[in-house]
Design a protein around this motif. Structure first.
Motif, PDB file in Angstrom:
ATOM      1  N   LEU A 179       0.844  -1.196   0.000  1.00  0.00           N
ATOM      2  CA  LEU A 179       0.000   0.000   0.000  1.00  0.00           C
ATOM      3  C   LEU A 179       0.879   1.246   0.000  1.00  0.00           C
ATOM      4  CD1 LEU A 179      -2.624  -1.149   2.653  1.00  0.00           C
ATOM      5  CD2 LEU A 179      -2.822  -1.215   0.158  1.00  0.00           C
ATOM      6  N   GLY A 180       0.289   2.358  -0.403  1.00  0.00           N
ATOM      7  CA  GLY A 180       0.977   3.634  -0.320  1.00  0.00           C
ATOM      8  C   GLY A 180       1.476   4.207  -1.624  1.00  0.00           C
ATOM      9  N   GLU A 181       1.529   3.404  -2.679  1.00  0.00           N
ATOM     10  CA  GLU A 181       1.951   3.919  -3.978  1.00  0.00           C
ATOM     11  C   GLU A 181       0.750   4.124  -4.896  1.00  0.00           C
ATOM     12  OE1 GLU A 181       4.976   4.900  -5.058  1.00  0.00           O
ATOM     13  OE2 GLU A 181       5.756   4.528  -3.058  1.00  0.00           O
ATOM     14  N   ARG A 182       0.012   3.048  -5.143  1.00  0.00           N
ATOM     15  CA  ARG A 182      -1.134   3.091  -6.049  1.00  0.00           C
ATOM     16  C   ARG A 182      -2.417   3.421  -5.289  1.00  0.00           C
ATOM     17  NH1 ARG A 182      -1.950   1.625 -11.546  1.00  0.00           N
ATOM     18  NH2 ARG A 182       0.278   1.852 -11.531  1.00  0.00           N
ATOM     19  N   PHE A 183      -2.528   2.892  -4.082  1.00  0.00           N
ATOM     20  CA  PHE A 183      -3.681   3.150  -3.221  1.00  0.00           C
ATOM     21  C   PHE A 183      -3.315   2.829  -1.783  1.00  0.00           C
ATOM     22  CE2 PHE A 183      -4.151  -0.944  -5.394  1.00  0.00           C
ATOM     23  CZ  PHE A 183      -4.134  -1.840  -4.323  1.00  0.00           C
ATOM     24  N   ALA A 184      -4.152   3.291  -0.863  1.00  0.00           N
ATOM     25  CA  ALA A 184      -4.048   2.977   0.560  1.00  0.00           C
ATOM     26  C   ALA A 184      -5.358   2.301   0.944  1.00  0.00           C
ATOM     27  CB  ALA A 184      -3.820   4.253   1.369  1.00  0.00           C
ATOM     28  N   ALA A 185      -5.497   1.915   2.209  1.00  0.00           N
ATOM     29  CA  ALA A 185      -6.723   1.254   2.649  1.00  0.00           C
ATOM     30  C   ALA A 185      -7.072   1.695   4.065  1.00  0.00           C
ATOM     31  CB  ALA A 185      -6.569  -0.260   2.599  1.00  0.00           C
ATOM     32  N   VAL A 186      -8.356   1.923   4.300  1.00  0.00           N
ATOM     33  CA  VAL A 186      -8.833   2.256   5.638  1.00  0.00           C
ATOM     34  C   VAL A 186      -9.460   1.004   6.229  1.00  0.00           C
ATOM     35  CG1 VAL A 186     -10.403   3.677   7.011  1.00  0.00           C
ATOM     36  CG2 VAL A 186      -9.215   4.671   5.038  1.00  0.00           C
ATOM     37  N   ARG A 187      -8.960   0.609   7.407  1.00  0.00           N
ATOM     38  CA  ARG A 187      -9.457  -0.583   8.097  1.00  0.00           C
ATOM     39  C   ARG A 187     -10.686  -0.208   8.915  1.00  0.00           C
ATOM     40  NH1 ARG A 187      -4.829  -3.120  10.763  1.00  0.00           N
ATOM     41  NH2 ARG A 187      -4.874  -1.302  12.076  1.00  0.00           N
ATOM     42  N   MET A 188     -11.789  -0.959   8.691  1.00  0.00           N
ATOM     43  CA  MET A 188     -13.057  -0.684   9.379  1.00  0.00           C
ATOM     44  C   MET A 188     -13.567  -1.972  10.029  1.00  0.00           C
ATOM     45  SD  MET A 188     -14.917   1.587   6.378  1.00  0.00           S
ATOM     46  CE  MET A 188     -14.950   0.214   5.231  1.00  0.00           C
ATOM     47  N   ALA A 189     -13.816  -1.923  11.337  1.00  0.00           N
ATOM     48  CA  ALA A 189     -14.318  -3.090  12.057  1.00  0.00           C
ATOM     49  C   ALA A 189     -15.722  -3.445  11.579  1.00  0.00           C
ATOM     50  CB  ALA A 189     -14.333  -2.815  13.553  1.00  0.00           C
ATOM     51  N   SER A 190     -15.990  -4.742  11.475  1.00  0.00           N
ATOM     52  CA  SER A 190     -17.283  -5.176  10.945  1.00  0.00           C
ATOM     53  C   SER A 190     -18.452  -4.726  11.814  1.00  0.00           C
ATOM     54  CB  SER A 190     -17.315  -6.688  10.747  1.00  0.00           C
ATOM     55  OG  SER A 190     -17.078  -7.360  11.960  1.00  0.00           O
ATOM     56  N   ASP A 191     -18.307  -4.720  13.145  1.00  0.00           N
ATOM     57  CA  ASP A 191     -19.439  -4.302  13.982  1.00  0.00           C
ATOM     58  C   ASP A 191     -19.797  -2.838  13.738  1.00  0.00           C
ATOM     59  OD1 ASP A 191     -17.072  -3.454  15.252  1.00  0.00           O
ATOM     60  OD2 ASP A 191     -17.938  -3.660  17.266  1.00  0.00           O
ATOM     61  N   VAL A 192     -18.794  -2.006  13.496  1.00  0.00           N
ATOM     62  CA  VAL A 192     -19.041  -0.584  13.208  1.00  0.00           C
ATOM     63  C   VAL A 192     -19.728  -0.432  11.852  1.00  0.00           C
ATOM     64  CG1 VAL A 192     -17.934   1.649  12.784  1.00  0.00           C
ATOM     65  CG2 VAL A 192     -17.138   0.191  14.660  1.00  0.00           C
ATOM     66  N   VAL A 193     -19.241  -1.150  10.842  1.00  0.00           N
ATOM     67  CA  VAL A 193     -19.835  -1.080   9.505  1.00  0.00           C
ATOM     68  C   VAL A 193     -21.274  -1.585   9.542  1.00  0.00           C
ATOM     69  CG1 VAL A 193     -19.728  -2.006   7.151  1.00  0.00           C
ATOM     70  CG2 VAL A 193     -17.640  -1.215   8.280  1.00  0.00           C
ATOM     71  N   HIS A 194     -21.500  -2.722  10.175  1.00  0.00           N
ATOM     72  CA  HIS A 194     -22.852  -3.299  10.230  1.00  0.00           C
ATOM     73  C   HIS A 194     -23.816  -2.376  10.969  1.00  0.00           C
ATOM     74  CE1 HIS A 194     -20.894  -7.524   9.700  1.00  0.00           C
ATOM     75  NE2 HIS A 194     -20.895  -6.811   8.585  1.00  0.00           N
ATOM     76  N   SER A 195     -23.337  -1.742  12.023  1.00  0.00           N
ATOM     77  CA  SER A 195     -24.179  -0.794  12.747  1.00  0.00           C
ATOM     78  C   SER A 195     -24.505   0.418  11.873  1.00  0.00           C
ATOM     79  CB  SER A 195     -23.464  -0.352  14.028  1.00  0.00           C
ATOM     80  OG  SER A 195     -24.271   0.510  14.767  1.00  0.00           O
ATOM     81  N   ALA A 196     -23.521   0.899  11.136  1.00  0.00           N
ATOM     82  CA  ALA A 196     -23.731   2.081  10.276  1.00  0.00           C
ATOM     83  C   ALA A 196     -24.726   1.811   9.163  1.00  0.00           C
ATOM     84  CB  ALA A 196     -22.402   2.535   9.671  1.00  0.00           C
TER      85      ALA A 196
END
Length: 158
Positions: free
Chosen positions: A33-50
């Motif tokens: 990561l860091g050249e072409r793209f980066a990534a944001v790590r998101m916990a599944s419980d937070v995503v499912h709640s959202a």
């Protein structure tokens, strides 16, 4: 079209043929990561709640609508983790570490081949639709803040 997208992803690796071989043998390639793209790590419980659901298909639709870019799911890490791909430079200026971790330079991410769009293992929740199909950082932050807020409300109500 898929070939162009695959090439765009593979070119993140300093040895694209190695990544191509990893896709062929393991269906997942470790890409830096860091050249072409980066990534944001998101916990599944937070995503499912959202998004208001843990149903795989509903989550995919909602994340596609809300984030508008490519998203990977890996259930082997931390009880389930989503990775939203963002512009590489966003990892350098990410100001939301209190909300979510942005993985960039010096980090590798297991990126599934494009055909891997369901479990088991890592898969695309929202596969890239074109080269450079990345999520908007502000949309990611809004999603995570919504999820965290809903989770804290549930804790208070319990």
């Amino acid at each position: 079209m898929d070939r162009a997208i695959a090439e765009w992803l593979l070119l993140a690796h300093p040895a694209p043929e190695q990544a191509r071989m990893e896709w062929a043998t393991q269906s997942v390639a470790l890409l830096p990561l860091g050249e072409r793209f980066a990534a944001v790590r998101m916990a599944s419980d937070v995503v499912h709640s959202a998004v208001g659901s843990a149903d795989r298909d509903e989550v995919a639709v909602r994340l596609g609508e809300l984030l508008g870019g490519s998203i990977i799911y890996d259930r082997r890490v931390l009880g389930g983790t989503y990775y939203a791909l963002i512009q590489a430079h966003a990892g350098l200026v990410w100001a939301y570490e209190d909300v979510a971790t942005c993985l960039g330079q010096g980090t590798y991410l297991g990126v599934p081949c494009l055909s891997r769009q369901q479990p088991p293992g890592s898969y695309w929740v929202v596969p890239p639709r074109y080269e450079g199909d990345l999520c908007a950082p502000r949309a990611i932050v809004a999603l995570i803040e919504t999820g965290q807020s809903r989770l804290s409300e549930q804790t208070v109500d319990a």
